[in-house]
Design an enzyme around this catalytic site. Structure first.
Site, PDB file in Angstrom:
ATOM      1  N   PHE A  53       0.804  -1.228   0.000  1.00  0.00           N
ATOM      2  CA  PHE A  53       0.000   0.000   0.000  1.00  0.00           C
ATOM      3  C   PHE A  53       0.830   1.267   0.000  1.00  0.00           C
ATOM      4  CE2 PHE A  53       0.836  -0.179   4.579  1.00  0.00           C
ATOM      5  CZ  PHE A  53       1.037   1.169   4.867  1.00  0.00           C
TER       6      PHE A  53
ATOM      7  N   LYS B 211      -1.926  -6.648  -9.611  1.00  0.00           N
ATOM      8  CA  LYS B 211      -2.949  -6.714  -8.544  1.00  0.00           C
ATOM      9  C   LYS B 211      -2.540  -5.660  -7.509  1.00  0.00           C
ATOM     10  CE  LYS B 211      -3.339  -7.973  -4.799  1.00  0.00           C
ATOM     11  NZ  LYS B 211      -3.578  -6.893  -3.773  1.00  0.00           N
TER      12      LYS B 211
ATOM     13  N   GLU C 261      -5.108  -3.470  -2.064  1.00  0.00           N
ATOM     14  CA  GLU C 261      -6.542  -3.177  -1.887  1.00  0.00           C
ATOM     15  C   GLU C 261      -6.741  -1.929  -1.024  1.00  0.00           C
ATOM     16  OE1 GLU C 261      -4.777  -5.573  -0.717  1.00  0.00           O
ATOM     17  OE2 GLU C 261      -5.448  -6.297   1.241  1.00  0.00           O
ATOM     18  N   ARG C 262      -5.660  -1.486  -0.340  1.00  0.00           N
ATOM     19  CA  ARG C 262      -5.811  -0.285   0.487  1.00  0.00           C
ATOM     20  C   ARG C 262      -5.527   0.987  -0.307  1.00  0.00           C
ATOM     21  NH1 ARG C 262      -2.839  -1.981   6.006  1.00  0.00           N
ATOM     22  NH2 ARG C 262      -1.590  -3.288   4.625  1.00  0.00           N
TER      23      ARG C 262
ATOM     24  N   SER D  93       4.884  -7.156   3.238  1.00  0.00           N
ATOM     25  CA  SER D  93       5.425  -7.460   4.567  1.00  0.00           C
ATOM     26  C   SER D  93       6.212  -8.777   4.535  1.00  0.00           C
ATOM     27  CB  SER D  93       4.281  -7.543   5.565  1.00  0.00           C
ATOM     28  OG  SER D  93       3.360  -8.528   5.145  1.00  0.00           O
TER      29      SER D  93
ATOM     30  N   CYS E  43       9.761   1.186   3.648  1.00  0.00           N
ATOM     31  CA  CYS E  43      10.678   0.072   3.912  1.00  0.00           C
ATOM     32  C   CYS E  43      12.110   0.575   4.040  1.00  0.00           C
ATOM     33  CB  CYS E  43      10.575  -0.968   2.809  1.00  0.00           C
ATOM     34  SG  CYS E  43      11.260  -0.385   1.264  1.00  0.00           S
TER      35      CYS E  43
ATOM     36  N   GLU F 239       9.380  -4.616  12.923  1.00  0.00           N
ATOM     37  CA  GLU F 239       9.025  -3.482  12.062  1.00  0.00           C
ATOM     38  C   GLU F 239       7.711  -2.880  12.573  1.00  0.00           C
ATOM     39  OE1 GLU F 239       7.636  -4.277   7.988  1.00  0.00           O
ATOM     40  OE2 GLU F 239       8.850  -2.572   7.343  1.00  0.00           O
TER      41      GLU F 239
HETATM   42  P1  NAD Z   1       1.143  -6.699   2.889  1.00  0.00           P
HETATM   43  O1  NAD Z   1       2.096  -7.836   2.972  1.00  0.00           O
HETATM   44  O2  NAD Z   1       0.009  -6.658   3.849  1.00  0.00           O
HETATM   45  O3  NAD Z   1       0.478  -6.631   1.429  1.00  0.00           O
HETATM   46  C1  NAD Z   1       1.251  -6.614   0.254  1.00  0.00           C
HETATM   47  C2  NAD Z   1       0.454  -7.202  -0.891  1.00  0.00           C
HETATM   48  O4  NAD Z   1       0.173  -8.575  -0.589  1.00  0.00           O
HETATM   49  C3  NAD Z   1      -0.901  -6.531  -1.095  1.00  0.00           C
HETATM   50  O5  NAD Z   1      -1.115  -6.409  -2.482  1.00  0.00           O
HETATM   51  C4  NAD Z   1      -1.900  -7.488  -0.454  1.00  0.00           C
HETATM   52  O6  NAD Z   1      -3.127  -7.507  -1.113  1.00  0.00           O
HETATM   53  C5  NAD Z   1      -1.226  -8.837  -0.571  1.00  0.00           C
HETATM   54  N1  NAD Z   1      -1.468  -9.711   0.577  1.00  0.00           N
HETATM   55  C6  NAD Z   1      -1.669  -9.337   1.869  1.00  0.00           C
HETATM   56  N2  NAD Z   1      -1.793 -10.426   2.651  1.00  0.00           N
HETATM   57  C7  NAD Z   1      -1.674 -11.505   1.850  1.00  0.00           C
HETATM   58  C8  NAD Z   1      -1.696 -12.907   2.068  1.00  0.00           C
HETATM   59  N3  NAD Z   1      -1.888 -13.407   3.274  1.00  0.00           N
HETATM   60  N4  NAD Z   1      -1.508 -13.725   1.015  1.00  0.00           N
HETATM   61  C9  NAD Z   1      -1.296 -13.222  -0.210  1.00  0.00           C
HETATM   62  N5  NAD Z   1      -1.262 -11.893  -0.489  1.00  0.00           N
HETATM   63  C10 NAD Z   1      -1.446 -11.041   0.528  1.00  0.00           C
HETATM   64  O7  NAD Z   1       2.026  -5.367   2.965  1.00  0.00           O
HETATM   65  P2  NAD Z   1       1.513  -3.876   3.105  1.00  0.00           P
HETATM   66  O8  NAD Z   1       1.023  -3.659   4.508  1.00  0.00           O
HETATM   67  O9  NAD Z   1       0.642  -3.509   1.979  1.00  0.00           O
HETATM   68  O10 NAD Z   1       2.884  -3.081   2.908  1.00  0.00           O
HETATM   69  C11 NAD Z   1       3.762  -2.782   3.943  1.00  0.00           C
HETATM   70  C12 NAD Z   1       4.900  -3.748   4.020  1.00  0.00           C
HETATM   71  O11 NAD Z   1       5.592  -3.773   2.785  1.00  0.00           O
HETATM   72  C13 NAD Z   1       5.932  -3.369   5.062  1.00  0.00           C
HETATM   73  O12 NAD Z   1       6.343  -4.527   5.740  1.00  0.00           O
HETATM   74  C14 NAD Z   1       7.079  -2.801   4.239  1.00  0.00           C
HETATM   75  O13 NAD Z   1       8.356  -2.885   4.827  1.00  0.00           O
HETATM   76  C15 NAD Z   1       6.994  -3.647   3.027  1.00  0.00           C
HETATM   77  N6  NAD Z   1       7.651  -2.998   1.898  1.00  0.00           N
HETATM   78  C16 NAD Z   1       8.833  -3.500   1.490  1.00  0.00           C
HETATM   79  C17 NAD Z   1       9.515  -2.893   0.463  1.00  0.00           C
HETATM   80  C18 NAD Z   1      10.844  -3.410   0.020  1.00  0.00           C
HETATM   81  O14 NAD Z   1      11.322  -2.915  -0.987  1.00  0.00           O
HETATM   82  N7  NAD Z   1      11.444  -4.371   0.692  1.00  0.00           N
HETATM   83  C19 NAD Z   1       8.967  -1.765  -0.167  1.00  0.00           C
HETATM   84  C20 NAD Z   1       7.743  -1.280   0.279  1.00  0.00           C
HETATM   85  C21 NAD Z   1       7.080  -1.907   1.313  1.00  0.00           C
END
Ligand code: NAD
Length: 473
Positions: free
Chosen positions: A146, A170, A173-174, A223, A278, A374
């Site tokens: 997001f 995809k 969703e947020r 995440s 991140c 985190e």
């Molecule tokens: P998230 O893991 O909740 O969601 C990421 C994506 O995965 C979304 O599109 C979501 O729809 C999908 N998703 C969520 N839960 C899922 C599941 N159980 N199974 C399959 N798909 C699922 O992450 P977020 O809260 O949207 O983003 C924040 C996180 O992303 C933080 O941990 C941040 O550090 C990380 N991040 C990492 C980088 C990097 O380059 N390493 C960059 C940006 C963000």
């Protein structure tokens, strides 16, 4: 409702929906559909149908379209930034920075005539020549988080498409609105229908993509637990995967660092994007310094919290009420585990919207939650050591290894830090060590699962497969 865009057509699936909020007010802006396997199937089918012609399009034609897309992004940069602020909450300046760093990847993708070149060795054996050619992998899928609704989708599909692949995105969703506008501009640039498809949803849609036999590659950013699960599942289905996970980034402040420069840098790193980044510097390790924390506190008290649309605001809201409440609970836990609360941003929670102000925890015990986990909010943990070696050892205890930063004028200390700290993106006197688009975004340890990182030549390698020709005439 936020539309899916499949094969060049907008569609509103018959699916449950989630609200999309303005995090600064809590107002519902729109509803996003939670597409299921049937919608994913339609999106992949559209990408498969477009692949055979698109993959045979000349590289020069792909690049011409990519230059047009770039021009449209430049022309709409301000509109895209406003859209990001509206449904993500970050300040307009932060949103402008995000759009700019996203366009950087499109600039890089426009270099495809150079990037896609192969290699040749004539006369490798007597009268035998050998050539390496790059081919697209097929249909690739992107699953962004997001926190960068425009930049992270742009890490993915421009490079994939210029390499001759077709794509299913995809969005989070947020924060789904940025991706919709990107897809509209992409179509306006003249890319054929089906080259980029957008399907909204959450876990069910992701699972369908990971298991789909005609999806060849998965680019995931999110995440750590989800990155790990996506890596395992997609690999089990025989796909190539790049899965970027969470982070806990350390900023080491040496005794010779000039506080006037270091303090705003640390505050920008920890509280920029409301800490939802991140590459947020979320743990400051002070090496033999008593002055750092009072200086951080004084400057942090001057930061203004409020809606990202207001020009004087430094720190916008968090993404959702539940996330804000989790961050508040982690602050309370930090105090229970022995940290000293220097600045408490929870006083901002009474405002409308999902706010929590800059928070500083000092003397955070090395094994406590605030040092390890985190938090993904505007919370800076500070811990103290006597020597650089101890600071490096403390940073290296982390299971995550995205970024580590040192502030110093001592070249020897900087070099020792760079060599020994276990993280993939290192800053020396740079608070957010984000690589430019022509280098890979190089998380280490549990911040990254896979082999080839996003963008840079790693990105080109990820979205192409190599074919070797050996010929004798
Ligand atoms: P998230 O893991 O909740 O969601 C990421 C994506 O995965 C979304 O599109 C979501 O729809 C999908 N998703 C969520 N839960 C899922 C599941 N159980 N199974 C399959 N798909 C699922 O992450 P977020 O809260 O949207 O983003 C924040 C996180 O992303 C933080 O941990 C941040 O550090 C990380 N991040 C990492 C980088 C990097 O380059 N390493 C960059 C940006 C963000």
């Amino acid at each position: 409702m936020v539309p899916n865009l499949i094969g060049g057509e907008r569609s509103l699936p018959d699916a449950p929906t989630l609200p999309v909020y303005d995090p600064a007010t809590g107002e519902v802006l729109d509803e996003v559909p939670l597409s299921g396997p049937a919608e994913v199937e339609r999106a992949v089918a559209a990408a498969v149908a477009a692949f055979s012609e698109w993959s045979r399009t000349s590289v020069m034609e792909r690049v011409r379209l990519m230059f047009r897309f770039k021009a449209l992004l430049e022309a709409h940069a301000e509109e895209l930034a406003a859209l990001v602020t509206r449904h993500h909450g970050k300040t307009l300046d932060e949103a402008r920075g995000e759009v700019r760093r996203g366009i950087d990847v499109v600039d890089f993708a426009c270099g495809a005539p150079t990037l896609l070149q192969g290699r040749t060795l004539r006369q490798v054996s007597v009268d035998v020549d050998q050539d390496l050619h790059r081919f697209p992998v097929g249909v690739a899928a992107g699953i962004p988080p997001f926190n960068f609704p425009v930049m992270i989708p742009l890490w993915m599909f421009p490079l994939a498409v210029v390499c001759g692949n077709t794509f299913v995105l995809k969005p989070s969703e947020r924060t789904p609105l940025g991706a919709v506008r990107l897809a509209e501009l992409f179509a306006e640039a003249g890319f054929p229908p089906g080259v980029l498809n957008l399907v909204h949803g959450a876990r069910e849609a992701v699972d369908a993509l990971l298991r789909h036999p005609q999806v060849a590659a998965i680019s995931f950013v999110g995440s750590e637990p989800v990155a790990r699960a996506v890596y395992r599942e997609a690999a089990a289905y025989g796909k190539r995967v790049q899965a970027l996970g969470g982070a806990k980034n350390h900023i080491v402040v040496m005794p010779d660092a000039e506080l006037d420069a270091v303090v705003p840098a640390i505050l920008g790193s920890a509280f920029g994007n409301a800490g939802e980044r991140c590459l947020a510097g979320s743990v400051a390790i002070a090496v033999d310094s008593r002055d750092l924390v009072p200086a951080l506190e004084a400057a942090a008290r001057r930061l203004r919290v409020g809606p990202g649309t207001e020009p004087e605001v430094d720190v916008g809201p968090l993404i959702r009420r539940e996330h804000r409440d989790r961050v508040a609970e982690l602050v309370a836990q930090g105090v229970r585990e022995g940290a000293r609360l220097v600045l408490d941003g929870r006083d901002q929670m009474s405002r409308p919207g999902f706010f929590l102000g800059p928070t500083i925890l000092d003397q955070v015990p090395p094994d406590s939650t605030a040092h390890r986990v985190e938090i993904f909010g505007p919370v800076l943990s500070v811990s103290h050591v006597g020597k650089l070696e101890e600071a490096i050892a403390r940073a290296n205890r982390s299971a995550l290894g995205n970024m580590a930063v040192i502030f110093t004028h001592d070249g020897g200390a900087a070099r020792q830090f760079r060599e020994r700290v276990e993280a993939g993106m290192i800053g020396v006197n740079v608070p957010v060590a984000q690589p430019f688009a022509f280098f890979p975004f190089s998380g280490w340890k549990s911040s990254f699962y896979g082999d080839l990182h996003v963008h840079g030549t790693d990105g080109v390698d990820f979205y192409t497969r190599k074919k070797m020709f050996i010929s004798r005439w």
